[in-house]
Design a protein around this motif. Structure first.
Motif, PDB file in Angstrom:
ATOM      1  N   LYS A 197       7.016   6.672  15.920  1.00  0.00           N
ATOM      2  CA  LYS A 197       7.330   7.943  16.319  1.00  0.00           C
ATOM      3  C   LYS A 197       6.526   9.040  15.653  1.00  0.00           C
ATOM      4  N   LEU A 198       5.710   8.673  14.672  1.00  0.00           N
ATOM      5  CA  LEU A 198       4.926   9.923  14.123  1.00  0.00           C
ATOM      6  C   LEU A 198       3.691   9.883  14.777  1.00  0.00           C
ATOM      7  N   ASN A 199       3.084  11.070  14.387  1.00  0.00           N
ATOM      8  CA  ASN A 199       1.564  11.257  14.743  1.00  0.00           C
ATOM      9  C   ASN A 199       0.568   9.914  14.524  1.00  0.00           C
ATOM     10  N   PRO A 200      -0.341   9.624  15.228  1.00  0.00           N
ATOM     11  CA  PRO A 200      -1.113   8.568  14.876  1.00  0.00           C
ATOM     12  C   PRO A 200      -1.899   8.817  13.548  1.00  0.00           C
ATOM     13  N   SER A 201      -1.894   7.885  12.850  1.00  0.00           N
ATOM     14  CA  SER A 201      -2.741   7.792  11.363  1.00  0.00           C
ATOM     15  C   SER A 201      -3.165   6.387  11.159  1.00  0.00           C
ATOM     16  N   ASP A 202      -3.923   6.176  10.292  1.00  0.00           N
ATOM     17  CA  ASP A 202      -4.374   5.073   9.821  1.00  0.00           C
ATOM     18  C   ASP A 202      -3.392   4.730   8.549  1.00  0.00           C
ATOM     19  N   ALA A 203      -2.727   5.520   7.827  1.00  0.00           N
ATOM     20  CA  ALA A 203      -2.047   5.158   6.652  1.00  0.00           C
ATOM     21  C   ALA A 203      -0.751   5.970   6.590  1.00  0.00           C
ATOM     22  N   PHE A 204       0.102   5.435   5.946  1.00  0.00           N
ATOM     23  CA  PHE A 204       1.127   6.307   5.633  1.00  0.00           C
ATOM     24  C   PHE A 204       1.931   5.908   4.252  1.00  0.00           C
ATOM     25  N   ARG A 205       2.708   6.987   3.478  1.00  0.00           N
ATOM     26  CA  ARG A 205       3.203   6.626   2.363  1.00  0.00           C
ATOM     27  C   ARG A 205       4.790   6.653   2.964  1.00  0.00           C
ATOM     28  N   VAL A 206       5.393   5.526   2.831  1.00  0.00           N
ATOM     29  CA  VAL A 206       6.690   5.271   3.171  1.00  0.00           C
ATOM     30  C   VAL A 206       7.838   5.240   1.980  1.00  0.00           C
ATOM     31  N   ARG A 207       8.756   5.839   1.850  1.00  0.00           N
ATOM     32  CA  ARG A 207       9.707   5.771   1.044  1.00  0.00           C
ATOM     33  C   ARG A 207      11.263   5.281   1.609  1.00  0.00           C
ATOM     34  N   ILE A 208      11.689   4.063   1.052  1.00  0.00           N
ATOM     35  CA  ILE A 208      12.942   3.403   1.403  1.00  0.00           C
ATOM     36  C   ILE A 208      13.768   3.778   0.399  1.00  0.00           C
ATOM     37  N   THR A 209      14.766   4.683   0.598  1.00  0.00           N
ATOM     38  CA  THR A 209      15.947   5.067  -0.385  1.00  0.00           C
ATOM     39  C   THR A 209      17.373   4.474   0.049  1.00  0.00           C
ATOM     40  N   TYR A 213      25.004  11.231  -9.075  1.00  0.00           N
ATOM     41  CA  TYR A 213      24.882  10.660 -10.089  1.00  0.00           C
ATOM     42  C   TYR A 213      23.631   9.812 -10.164  1.00  0.00           C
ATOM     43  N   GLY A 214      22.761  10.018  -9.219  1.00  0.00           N
ATOM     44  CA  GLY A 214      21.517   9.193  -9.344  1.00  0.00           C
ATOM     45  C   GLY A 214      21.706   7.732  -8.708  1.00  0.00           C
ATOM     46  N   ASP A 215      22.936   7.742  -7.943  1.00  0.00           N
ATOM     47  CA  ASP A 215      23.318   6.149  -7.589  1.00  0.00           C
ATOM     48  C   ASP A 215      22.475   5.683  -6.481  1.00  0.00           C
ATOM     49  N   ALA A 216      21.195   5.581  -6.583  1.00  0.00           N
ATOM     50  CA  ALA A 216      20.408   5.152  -5.520  1.00  0.00           C
ATOM     51  C   ALA A 216      19.221   4.519  -6.027  1.00  0.00           C
ATOM     52  N   VAL A 217      18.491   3.619  -5.180  1.00  0.00           N
ATOM     53  CA  VAL A 217      17.435   2.807  -5.484  1.00  0.00           C
ATOM     54  C   VAL A 217      16.177   3.107  -4.540  1.00  0.00           C
ATOM     55  N   PHE A 218      15.153   2.819  -4.860  1.00  0.00           N
ATOM     56  CA  PHE A 218      14.072   3.346  -3.667  1.00  0.00           C
ATOM     57  C   PHE A 218      12.993   2.470  -3.810  1.00  0.00           C
ATOM     58  N   GLU A 219      12.218   2.162  -2.842  1.00  0.00           N
ATOM     59  CA  GLU A 219      10.734   1.596  -2.649  1.00  0.00           C
ATOM     60  C   GLU A 219       9.790   2.489  -2.191  1.00  0.00           C
ATOM     61  N   THR A 220       8.634   2.790  -2.689  1.00  0.00           N
ATOM     62  CA  THR A 220       7.568   3.451  -2.055  1.00  0.00           C
ATOM     63  C   THR A 220       6.631   2.551  -1.481  1.00  0.00           C
ATOM     64  N   CYS A 221       6.029   2.482  -0.483  1.00  0.00           N
ATOM     65  CA  CYS A 221       5.243   1.643   0.302  1.00  0.00           C
ATOM     66  C   CYS A 221       4.191   2.133   0.928  1.00  0.00           C
ATOM     67  N   LYS A 222       2.806   1.405   1.031  1.00  0.00           N
ATOM     68  CA  LYS A 222       1.995   1.970   1.786  1.00  0.00           C
ATOM     69  C   LYS A 222       1.811   1.170   3.240  1.00  0.00           C
ATOM     70  N   VAL A 223       1.675   2.049   4.083  1.00  0.00           N
ATOM     71  CA  VAL A 223       1.629   1.162   5.450  1.00  0.00           C
ATOM     72  C   VAL A 223       0.253   1.603   6.267  1.00  0.00           C
ATOM     73  N   PRO A 273       1.690  11.071   6.279  1.00  0.00           N
ATOM     74  CA  PRO A 273       0.457  10.447   6.389  1.00  0.00           C
ATOM     75  C   PRO A 273      -0.167  10.497   5.194  1.00  0.00           C
ATOM     76  N   LEU A 274      -0.985   9.407   4.702  1.00  0.00           N
ATOM     77  CA  LEU A 274      -1.994   9.368   3.925  1.00  0.00           C
ATOM     78  C   LEU A 274      -3.815   9.675   4.219  1.00  0.00           C
ATOM     79  N   GLU A 275      -4.316  10.416   3.372  1.00  0.00           N
ATOM     80  CA  GLU A 275      -5.671  10.557   3.839  1.00  0.00           C
ATOM     81  C   GLU A 275      -6.666   9.386   3.887  1.00  0.00           C
ATOM     82  N   ASN A 276      -6.263   8.357   3.074  1.00  0.00           N
ATOM     83  CA  ASN A 276      -7.231   7.174   2.918  1.00  0.00           C
ATOM     84  C   ASN A 276      -6.419   5.827   3.163  1.00  0.00           C
ATOM     85  N   SER A 277      -6.889   4.939   3.835  1.00  0.00           N
ATOM     86  CA  SER A 277      -6.205   3.456   4.167  1.00  0.00           C
ATOM     87  C   SER A 277      -6.852   2.719   2.991  1.00  0.00           C
ATOM     88  N   MET A 278      -8.094   2.751   2.526  1.00  0.00           N
ATOM     89  CA  MET A 278      -8.635   1.878   1.476  1.00  0.00           C
ATOM     90  C   MET A 278      -8.193   2.330   0.209  1.00  0.00           C
TER      91      MET A 278
END
Length: 278
Positions: free
Chosen positions: A79-91, A24-34, A115-120
């Motif tokens: 727990k993930l491989n080292p990276s300066d930046a990540f896209r995170v989705r909380i559903t 039903y699409g009965d969910a909400v989410f947030e996309t964050c940058k870490v 992982p994201l390519e750019n932190s800035m």
């Protein structure tokens, strides 16, 4: 690898075909940058998530504090491989049971990261062309301001953009005013006025939208206004740009036959990086 209700796993997590987010699409989410184990603007994300859950009448668990969700995100990042930046989705989705009427309002959550390519935040110099998407319209209501998993107009609009060799599309509400892009809020600079549609027009109550409004109000040479935008005004503008928390500011360089500058986009991006500590 995901965090599923506190259990971090990479292979063995399975969602039921009775999942209400699927049915039903009965969910909400947030996309964050870490960035370097810091969730940018997380307080704004958290309160928008709580507001979204209340609007759709989900039962908010007692342990769903800002500190708890922040720690759940960062536990996954560790727990993930080292990276300066990540896209995170909380559903967050309502637990299965019932048809349109849920049998209960309790929730589960899934946190995913990549992982994201750019932190800035960066402003690209590449061409970025948009046009209107007029097949469907967004209604002027509170549900339009939240991030639910019912994003059919964004999906079909993205397909339309690809089919027409566009980088993005602008969405219209039922008054035929331009309210946002497929993946972010819209800002328009014209006659020293920076204009963005009000949330009451049906646009997403964007986290990055809030940051840009705050930064722009500190610039003496422009007036910041929340007001409806007609499609006719777009071609009179000096500058158009799209905002979201992953990209920051994406300048629009072309709409139909009109081409735009990127000066304010570049200025605000520099201020955004400084404000964010990047």
């Amino acid at each position: 690898m995901i965090n599923f209700n506190g259990a971090i796993d990479s292979e063995n997590v399975k969602l039921s075909t009775s999942n209400r987010g699927f049915l039903y699409g009965d969910a909400v989410f947030e996309t964050c940058k870490v960035v370097q184990n810091r969730i940018l603007f997380f307080e704004d994300h958290y309160f928008r998530l709580m507001s979204s859950m209340r609007i759709v009448r989900m039962k908010i668990p007692m342990n769903f504090t800002l500190e708890f969700l922040e720690s759940e995100v960062l536990r996954l990042i560790e727990k993930l491989n080292p990276s300066d930046a990540f896209r995170v989705r909380i559903t967050v989705y309502r637990n299965e049971g019932g048809l349109y009427l849920p049998s209960d309002n309790s929730v589960s959550y899934v946190i995913a990261a990549e992982p994201l390519e750019n932190s800035m935040y960066l402003v690209t110099k590449e061409s970025y062309e948009v046009d209107l998407y007029k097949d469907f319209f967004i209604t002027k209501q509170l549900l339009s301001s939240i991030k639910s998993t019912n994003r059919t107009i964004n999906v079909t609009g993205s397909i339309f953009a690809k089919e027409n060799s566009l980088n993005n599309c602008l969405l219209l509400n039922n008054d035929k005013n331009v309210i946002e892009a497929l993946n972010g809020n819209l800002f328009m600079l014209t006659d020293s006025k920076l204009i963005t549609p009000p949330v009451s027009d049906g646009c997403l109550n964007g986290v990055m939208r809030k940051q840009i409004l705050s930064l722009a109000k500190k610039i003496d040479s422009i007036e910041v206004i929340e007001a409806s935008i007609s499609s006719f005004e777009l071609q009179k503008a000096e500058e158009l740009f799209i905002t979201n928390v992953i990209t920051g500011i994406q300048p629009i360089t072309k709409y139909r036959k009109k081409e735009y500058t990127t000066n304010l986009s570049e200025l605000l991006t520099a201020q955004l990086n400084e404000f964010s500590g990047l």
